[in-house]
Design an enzyme around this catalytic site. Structure first.
Site, PDB file in Angstrom:
ATOM      1  N   HIS A 125      -1.493 -17.091   2.650  1.00 13.81           N
ATOM      2  CA  HIS A 125      -1.980 -16.665   1.339  1.00 13.81           C
ATOM      3  C   HIS A 125      -1.390 -17.474   0.185  1.00 13.81           C
ATOM      4  CE1 HIS A 125      -2.933 -12.533   3.337  1.00 13.81           C
ATOM      5  NE2 HIS A 125      -3.900 -13.418   3.519  1.00 13.81           N
ATOM      6  N   ARG A 141       0.768  -1.234   0.000  1.00  9.34           N
ATOM      7  CA  ARG A 141       0.000   0.000   0.000  1.00  9.34           C
ATOM      8  C   ARG A 141       0.806   1.294   0.000  1.00  9.34           C
ATOM      9  NH1 ARG A 141      -2.821  -4.041   1.803  1.00  9.34           N
ATOM     10  NH2 ARG A 141      -4.999  -4.162   1.192  1.00  9.34           N
ATOM     11  N   GLN A 159       1.968 -13.925   5.739  1.00 16.72           N
ATOM     12  CA  GLN A 159       0.984 -13.508   4.736  1.00 16.72           C
ATOM     13  C   GLN A 159       1.631 -13.409   3.359  1.00 16.72           C
ATOM     14  OE1 GLN A 159      -1.738 -10.207   6.282  1.00 16.72           O
ATOM     15  NE2 GLN A 159      -0.100 -10.142   7.802  1.00 16.72           N
ATOM     16  N   ASN A 188       7.517  -2.992  13.612  1.00 18.73           N
ATOM     17  CA  ASN A 188       7.016  -2.454  12.343  1.00 18.73           C
ATOM     18  C   ASN A 188       7.469  -1.003  12.237  1.00 18.73           C
ATOM     19  OD1 ASN A 188       5.401  -3.111   9.978  1.00 18.73           O
ATOM     20  ND2 ASN A 188       3.954  -1.561  10.684  1.00 18.73           N
TER      21      ASN A 188
END
Length: 243
Positions: free
Chosen positions: A121, A34, A103, A215
Site C-alpha cells: 500500500h 477498524r 500492508q 493474530n
C-alpha cells in the site's frame, strides 16, 4: 505446544516469508483500522467517513480535507519499531526470512533493519508531485506551511505515495509478493484480519503446508492454517527468534 511447533518450523527452514497487516504496528502505538472509536476508520468526529476521505476522487476534489485527516490520522513520525519488527529483521539477517510483505505504510520494518520489504500500500515516506513527478520526503509534507503541500519546482500538488481507494496496487510489488509466497516453505501471516482485498487474497497463492497465522482475533483463514496462535505478534516472534 503451539510455540514449540512454531519454533521447530522456523528452525528447520531457510525460506520463510512474512505477510503482515496493521496489527504488526499496533504495539508501536499506531492504531489499527477498524477498532471501534479508536481505529483509523472510526468516523467519530469526522464530517466524511474515512473510507471516503482516503479515496482518489476525494483527494483530487477535496485535497485540503484529505490532508487534514491524513496528517492527523495516518502519519506517526515518532513511532518506533516494536518487538515484531525487530524479530523479523533478525530472522532476515540469519538468512531465514526471504521477504516481508506488508500492508502498512509506516516504514517501521525498514527502520528495524529489514532490507527486502514489499509495501503493498505504499509508504508515507515517499511523496511526489502529481504534475511533474518530483519526489518529496515526509518532512516536506509535514512541515509545509500550507495544509496542502506544493511542489517547489512547478507548484503542483504533492501526493503521498500510498494506495488510496479507487487506485490499484503497484503491479511490480504485487507480482513480486506473489512470487515470494508461491515459493515459500513457511508463510507467517501476522497482525491482519485477512478481510481486505486484494491483499488478503495473496495467501491463497501459498502452496506449502506450513501456514502460520498469528493474530489476536480469528480470521477467515484460521481453518486452513497449519498453526494458529492468538496472541501478541511481538511477544510471540521475540520469544521464538533468537539473536
Amino acid at each position: 505446544m503451539s510455540m514449540e511447533k512454531l519454533k521447530s518450523m522456523i528452525d528447520a527452514s531457510d525460506n520463510i516469508v512474512f505477510f503482515g497487516g496493521a496489527g504488526t504496528s499496533t504495539e508501536s502505538n499506531i492504531p489499527d483500522f477498524r477498532t471501534a472509536d479508536t481505529g483509523l476508520y472510526s468516523s467519530k468526529g469526522q464530517k466524511y467517513p474515512p473510507e471516503v476521505i482516503l479515496s482518489h476522487s476525494f483527494f483530487m476534489k477535496y485535497t485540503k480535507e484529505f490532508y487534514r485527516f491524513y496528517k492527523e490520522k495516518m502519519i506517526y513520525p515518532e513511532a518506533k519499531p516494536n518487538l515484531a519488527h525487530l524479530a523479523l529483521a533478525r530472522l532476515e539477517k540469519q538468512g531465514k526470512l526471504k521477504a516481508v510483505i506488508t500492508q502498512n505504510i509506516d516504514g517501521l520494518h525498514q527502520m528495524a533493519g529489514s532490507k527486502n520489504v514489499l509495501e503493498l500500500h505504499g509508504s508515507v515516506y515517499r511523496n511526489y508531485c502529481i504534475k511533474c513527478r518530483a519526489s518529496y520526503s515526509l518532512d516536506d509534507v509535514v512541515n509545509s506551511i500550507e495544509m496542502v503541500p506544493k511542489c517547489k519546482k512547478c507548484g503542483g500538488i504533492i501526493k503521498p505515495d500510498v494506495v488510496l481507494y479507487e487506485e490499484g496496487l503497484d503491479t511490480y510489488t504485487l507480482e513480486k509478493s506473489i512470487e515470494y509466497i508461491v515459493n515459500a516453505d513457511v508463510l507467517i501471516v501476522g497482525g491482519t484480519s485477512l478481510v481486505v482485498y486484494p491483499a488478503a487474497g495473496l495467501i491463497e497463492y501459498y502452496r506449502g503446508n506450513k501456514l502460520i497465522l498469528i493474530n489476536k482475533s480469528t480470521t477467515p483463514y484460521d481453518h486452513v492454517a497449519n498453526l494458529v496462535i492468538q496472541d501478541s505478534i511481538g511477544k510471540v516472534l521475540d520469544c521464538i527468534v533468537g539473536e
